[in-house]
Design a protein around this motif. Sequence first.
Motif, PDB file in Angstrom:
ATOM      1  N   UNK A 232      62.498  48.406  20.552  1.00  0.00           N
ATOM      2  CA  UNK A 232      62.696  47.207  19.745  1.00  0.00           C
ATOM      3  C   UNK A 232      63.410  46.101  20.532  1.00  0.00           C
ATOM      4  N   UNK A 233      64.292  46.484  21.456  1.00  0.00           N
ATOM      5  CA  UNK A 233      64.924  45.477  22.302  1.00  0.00           C
ATOM      6  C   UNK A 233      63.888  44.789  23.175  1.00  0.00           C
ATOM      7  N   UNK A 300      52.042  47.656  20.050  1.00  0.00           N
ATOM      8  CA  UNK A 300      52.474  48.632  21.059  1.00  0.00           C
ATOM      9  C   UNK A 300      53.878  49.141  20.774  1.00  0.00           C
ATOM     10  N   UNK A 301      54.790  48.233  20.415  1.00  0.00           N
ATOM     11  CA  UNK A 301      56.176  48.639  20.159  1.00  0.00           C
ATOM     12  C   UNK A 301      56.272  49.481  18.891  1.00  0.00           C
ATOM     13  N   UNK A 302      55.569  49.068  17.846  1.00  0.00           N
ATOM     14  CA  UNK A 302      55.578  49.878  16.614  1.00  0.00           C
ATOM     15  C   UNK A 302      54.945  51.240  16.862  1.00  0.00           C
ATOM     16  N   UNK A 303      53.877  51.235  17.661  1.00  0.00           N
ATOM     17  CA  UNK A 303      53.248  52.514  18.000  1.00  0.00           C
ATOM     18  C   UNK A 303      54.171  53.398  18.808  1.00  0.00           C
ATOM     19  N   UNK A 304      54.876  52.807  19.781  1.00  0.00           N
ATOM     20  CA  UNK A 304      55.828  53.573  20.586  1.00  0.00           C
ATOM     21  C   UNK A 304      56.962  54.109  19.726  1.00  0.00           C
ATOM     22  N   UNK A 305      57.413  53.290  18.792  1.00  0.00           N
ATOM     23  CA  UNK A 305      58.460  53.742  17.876  1.00  0.00           C
ATOM     24  C   UNK A 305      57.979  54.920  17.032  1.00  0.00           C
ATOM     25  N   UNK A 306      56.736  54.830  16.529  1.00  0.00           N
ATOM     26  CA  UNK A 306      56.173  55.935  15.736  1.00  0.00           C
ATOM     27  C   UNK A 306      55.999  57.176  16.592  1.00  0.00           C
ATOM     28  N   UNK A 307      55.548  56.990  17.824  1.00  0.00           N
ATOM     29  CA  UNK A 307      55.394  58.133  18.729  1.00  0.00           C
ATOM     30  C   UNK A 307      56.746  58.803  18.981  1.00  0.00           C
ATOM     31  N   UNK A 308      57.778  57.990  19.176  1.00  0.00           N
ATOM     32  CA  UNK A 308      59.116  58.535  19.382  1.00  0.00           C
ATOM     33  C   UNK A 308      59.607  59.271  18.138  1.00  0.00           C
ATOM     34  N   UNK A 309      59.356  58.687  16.977  1.00  0.00           N
ATOM     35  CA  UNK A 309      59.799  59.305  15.729  1.00  0.00           C
ATOM     36  C   UNK A 309      59.103  60.641  15.501  1.00  0.00           C
ATOM     37  N   UNK A 310      57.775  60.661  15.665  1.00  0.00           N
ATOM     38  CA  UNK A 310      57.035  61.907  15.459  1.00  0.00           C
ATOM     39  C   UNK A 310      57.406  62.950  16.502  1.00  0.00           C
ATOM     40  N   UNK A 755      53.238  75.232  17.276  1.00  0.00           N
ATOM     41  CA  UNK A 755      52.033  74.522  16.864  1.00  0.00           C
ATOM     42  C   UNK A 755      52.387  73.309  15.991  1.00  0.00           C
ATOM     43  N   UNK A 756      53.309  73.505  15.078  1.00  0.00           N
ATOM     44  CA  UNK A 756      53.724  72.402  14.201  1.00  0.00           C
ATOM     45  C   UNK A 756      54.365  71.281  15.019  1.00  0.00           C
ATOM     46  N   UNK A 757      55.231  71.680  15.966  1.00  0.00           N
ATOM     47  CA  UNK A 757      55.871  70.675  16.817  1.00  0.00           C
ATOM     48  C   UNK A 757      54.854  69.898  17.613  1.00  0.00           C
ATOM     49  N   UNK A 758      53.839  70.599  18.176  1.00  0.00           N
ATOM     50  CA  UNK A 758      52.792  69.932  18.940  1.00  0.00           C
ATOM     51  C   UNK A 758      51.953  69.020  18.043  1.00  0.00           C
ATOM     52  N   UNK A 759      51.716  69.451  16.813  1.00  0.00           N
ATOM     53  CA  UNK A 759      50.941  68.642  15.868  1.00  0.00           C
ATOM     54  C   UNK A 759      51.645  67.319  15.588  1.00  0.00           C
ATOM     55  N   UNK A 760      52.953  67.359  15.483  1.00  0.00           N
ATOM     56  CA  UNK A 760      53.704  66.119  15.270  1.00  0.00           C
ATOM     57  C   UNK A 760      53.519  65.162  16.445  1.00  0.00           C
ATOM     58  N   UNK A 761      53.537  65.711  17.645  1.00  0.00           N
ATOM     59  CA  UNK A 761      53.349  64.863  18.821  1.00  0.00           C
ATOM     60  C   UNK A 761      51.954  64.232  18.814  1.00  0.00           C
ATOM     61  N   UNK A 762      50.936  65.031  18.429  1.00  0.00           N
ATOM     62  CA  UNK A 762      49.562  64.510  18.372  1.00  0.00           C
ATOM     63  C   UNK A 762      49.453  63.414  17.312  1.00  0.00           C
ATOM     64  N   UNK A 763      50.073  63.666  16.162  1.00  0.00           N
ATOM     65  CA  UNK A 763      50.085  62.634  15.123  1.00  0.00           C
ATOM     66  C   UNK A 763      50.712  61.342  15.650  1.00  0.00           C
ATOM     67  N   UNK A 764      51.796  61.486  16.377  1.00  0.00           N
ATOM     68  CA  UNK A 764      52.464  60.311  16.925  1.00  0.00           C
ATOM     69  C   UNK A 764      51.585  59.574  17.916  1.00  0.00           C
ATOM     70  N   UNK A 765      50.855  60.324  18.743  1.00  0.00           N
ATOM     71  CA  UNK A 765      49.971  59.701  19.720  1.00  0.00           C
ATOM     72  C   UNK A 765      48.835  58.952  19.038  1.00  0.00           C
TER      73      UNK A 765
END
Length: 1286
Positions: A232-233, A300-310, A755-765
């Motif tokens: 966000x900065x 891009x920034x919102x997507x990166x934020x979502x990727x970080x959150x997921x 598997x659940x943890x990896x799924x979160x990362x895929x969702x974020x991507x």
Amino acid sequence: MTEVNDDATTPLIDKSQKEKRQQNISYWNVFRFADHFDWILFATGTVGSAVAGLGQPLLFLVLGKISTLLSTHERYQSCGFQYSICFKDNLTRLNESQWNKTLGPQLLSFEASGFQMVYAFLVIAAAMFVAGFVQMLAWSLLAVRQTKMIRVKYFRSILRQEIKFHDITSSSELISTLGRDITVVETTIATRTSRFLQHAFMTIAGLVIGFYYSWQLALLALAFTPVMFLAFMVLFKVMDGLKKKELEAYAKAGAVAEEAISSIKTVAAFGCQDREVERYAGNFQDVKKIGIYRSLTVGAVLGLSSLSMFSMFGLSIWFGMTLVFEGQFAVGDIIISVFNVITAVYGARLAFTDLEYIVEAHSAVDRLYAIIDRIPVIDVFSETGEIPDYQNIEIKFDNVTFSFPSRPDVKVLKGLKFTVGSRKKLALVGQIGCGKSTVVQLIQRFYDVEHGDVKIGGKNVKSLRLKQLRRMIGFVPQEPVFFATTIADNIRWGRDDITDDEIYEAAKQANTFNFIMKLPEKFDTLLEENGDQLSAGQKQRIAIARAIVRNPKILLVDEATSSLNIYNEAEIQKALDKASVGRTTIVATHRLSTIRDADKIVVIAGGRVKEQGTHEDLLQIPDGFYKKLVQVQAGHQADRSKAERFQLDLHDTYSPDDEQQTLTEHYRQSSKGTTVRDELQDKREEPDGDKDELPTFSFRRFLRMNKQEWPYLLGGCIFAFIAGAIDPLQTVLWSFIFQLTAIAKINEQELDASFIGLSYFIFGLVCFLALLAEGACFGKSGMELVARMRVLTFRAILRQEMNFFDKDAHSTETLCRRLEVDGARVHGCTGARLGFILSNLATLLSWIVISFAYGWQLSLLTTGLFPILVLAEYFSTKVITRASILETIEFDKAGHLASEAISNIRTVAALSNEENVVELYQTKLNEAGRNSLKKSIVIGASYGFSQAAGLFVFAAVFALAILLLKNGQLEFNKVFLVMFSLIFGYTLIGQIPSFIPDYAEARLSATRLLALLDRVPSIDAYSPEGKSPEHCRGEIIFKSVSFRYPCQPSAIVLREINICVKPGQTLALVGESGCEKTAIADLIERFYDPEKGQVLLDGIDIKQLNVSWLRMQLSFVSQEPEFFDRSIRENILFGESEAQATDGQLEEVSRKSNVNQFVSALPENLQTNFGQKGEKFSEGQKQRIAIARALIRNSKILLLDEAASAVDSENEKAVQEALDAARSGRTSIVIARRLATLKNADQIVVIDSGSIVEAGTHKELIENKGQYYSLVSSQFFVDGKTTTHS
């Protein structure tokens, strides 16, 4: 606090004082005027904010406890809650004794434990309602009370300031500060301060609870926070840079628009609308690129934020479940720790946002207190000074030197000396600007002299108590100011303690009683703002009555009859003669016929006394200044009377009472079905802006304008749906998490957790890519639409007729703002805003489908309760908005009084009415704030309900879940799916109110722009209709033309004008300023159509001619020609609509217009940039360039409107030579006040009050010795030349 005094030349607040203020003033100083009750409200509001801040952390605490309860119940349900079976299936490691003491009783009392959680929800909900209610009630009340005190103190301080302060400080700036800055302070106290405290406590509580339950998970969650903050900065940094570039690009486009709209007559006269549209559109290429890049960056920034959150969710769940499997803590602790840390981070971000508003409020507080703390040099509220001697009212100016603070280098008075005896009448005469009005202002002590003394009764006015000094003075100005109240109240402004009988007596003395009594509501007649429905004579008589009720010892009259006709002048003079009896009277005037009976006449010239004596004495001075003035004015006065009687002959029914009948009829018509007061109130409540009816908004039509970008729109919609569906899908993963605890095998648990943890990362991507693509697609389509709408709107504006631009609602500032603001808001109907709608729609639909698929009973209840959530948010937003609107309306009444008083500060000061106005203002504020408690209670209740509604719904849903679980009708993991769907759905609903205003504004802006696009002007320069003859001879005929400007239908501008100008002839139009000569040129250009009669060109009514063709035959040079921020060459070529003139043609017109005389000395010659408004060039140089611009057009008809009037004598010869060359071989219409330049005209027409009073050649008119002769004589005398007429 440091007192801020200044001398005649110092600015409002000097640098050192400003630095001291910045050190001493803080935002918290806004509570400077707080009393004990205010501090109680402050403390109560702080407690409410603190408790409200605990709501969300406690919500996740209870949800975590519920998660542990349900997961534990599900884990041991397979073994029937029997210790032996559970131990055998490796589901527990407890021994039987431990089982029976801890887990066994809990499992058997599942229903009771579950309902304890329900009760917890209800308790938190009740606490949130009370806290929200107390929070908003206390802070809203505190804001109203504090800002009311600040309003009064600020307004009082403004009225307290000396006139010098108001000379160098814009009244609109002061009024704006009173409205804008105090609104900022009120909003900050009522909302931002309370929410800052709420979010701060939310942050603290979230961190404490998160670390308490699992410091490992809390640290892990916080580890991702820098990534999100960094994203966000970067966004803010990049957006700031892009915003600056975008604003620069918009500023260039805006400058083009401002130039074209402010110079619309020039643009229309030369037919250059399309050329300006092209220039305007050219500036949007960079804007579109910047806008698209900005949208891509945001995505891009919102997507990166979502990727970080997921990613944070996935890693936290994997690590947390590992700790759960190891028995270090319960599964619910993951929710408690992770979500509380997220809540803390979210709260911190909101607190920083609130802090930005508080910083802005600090600046507002500083500006307000800079005025509040300022001590004026001339202080009307000061109680120091001597009481004036009411018996000795001699006024003496002793060697007075003075210059106005705004122009310290210009000496207005230079050693002025004169004396007027007590109860005597003195007249001040002289040319305009000689210092007569300055003398009047110095007597009232609006200013202090630089040298010398002004004495009243032998005492220097500086030593007298100012309030008492002004109360002994009655003042009748040239243009009296009235306030929007009754006639009686306007007279009462002279003295507030007078009786009705005294008002009637004063009205009789002022010869105004009879006309007032003929009005339907008599003295209770409500005046429009500044008394606009009254004639000049009626206003002057009321002003005299207002001065008389003061029973003044001194009467000051400043040009009171200068703008009146001969009938009103006589009436006013009678009233003034009555009023001056027994009073020391000073009359400043240039109408010498009104001062024959003065005890002394002082003639001022060059800031000094030129002559003084009685009327008879001054006439005896050979070649005296006063004598010459009388001789010139006597001849002019005869012509003036003759002209006025000539106008009256055109209206046989006229009598001096006609204006009375007209005014009475105005009120009677106004009273049909309503009172005048109601009518005026309705007018005041009309919204500003265009009164034209707006079309119905068509979203389909709006999208059709974006059809060229349909692939981008389609792509944006698809990616928005994908991004919106991610959040509901992740709720499915949460339901799987709790199933892991029922699996006995550790390796299976770890595998599924991974598997659940990896799924979160895929969702974020996926979310990252979708948001990135959505930003690019909607950025492209949105910016193309915004640019297209602005260009089309600008073209539509330039297409309109001149009457359109004459309306207040269509000022240059308003239209440029419409292009800027409405054009930008259009994005709210498409682009990123459309993506927001579709994304939320996808989220809502996905949530409904998933929740019903997994638990229709809970979903049905949730759906049934959803209207409560919607209503809670809607009700809260609606109530707060409605309350703000009503409060604004109420405070606008007080603001209208303040605006009137500040704008007319000289009238308020002259009447010494500052304290009374402040009291009246305070009364109106009290009336506006009388419902503040009720409003605060309603706002508090609605806000509290919105805070508690979601928790009540949670309680209801979970209560049903317990019953369904008990009866085996629902699996426990599905409870969490519905519960988390409810959380995300509730979050979505919380965003709806913030979207509605943006969409509503965007819709309104789009509707206004579409209305402009649809508006077909009555005189359409773009229309192909009309005749376009092959040749133009240049014969112009006016046939019985009468005309009024459409925006001022009550004022007749031209009356029965008959003119005939043969091809190649020169017609000169002369007359006093304001006689509407320019209207004739406007009609020839067909900027307007006559109300009656015809304007013919070569025998054809110009209404039948093609507008564009007609203007091609005309060239125009105005008194103050308008130029554009381009090169001299481009400004000259502006006269050629095709801009295809050769260098030879440019050289020829430069030579004929004498432009080459100064252009050749410039480094870049014709390529030299002209600058904004031509500030780099003298008036003479600008006029010659304007003449060149007219010549390059090579038209048959030349219109010259005061083309040499603003040129100094040094440049006059060069400009006149250029004008003579320009007229050669052309039909020329010349409007001029320098009559010496018109001797060779074929025909001279003298216009007075819109009618032709004389016509002929120069020689013929001089021989007639009529009005033209008087004008020539007067002008030669003023110019200091001999009166010879050859």
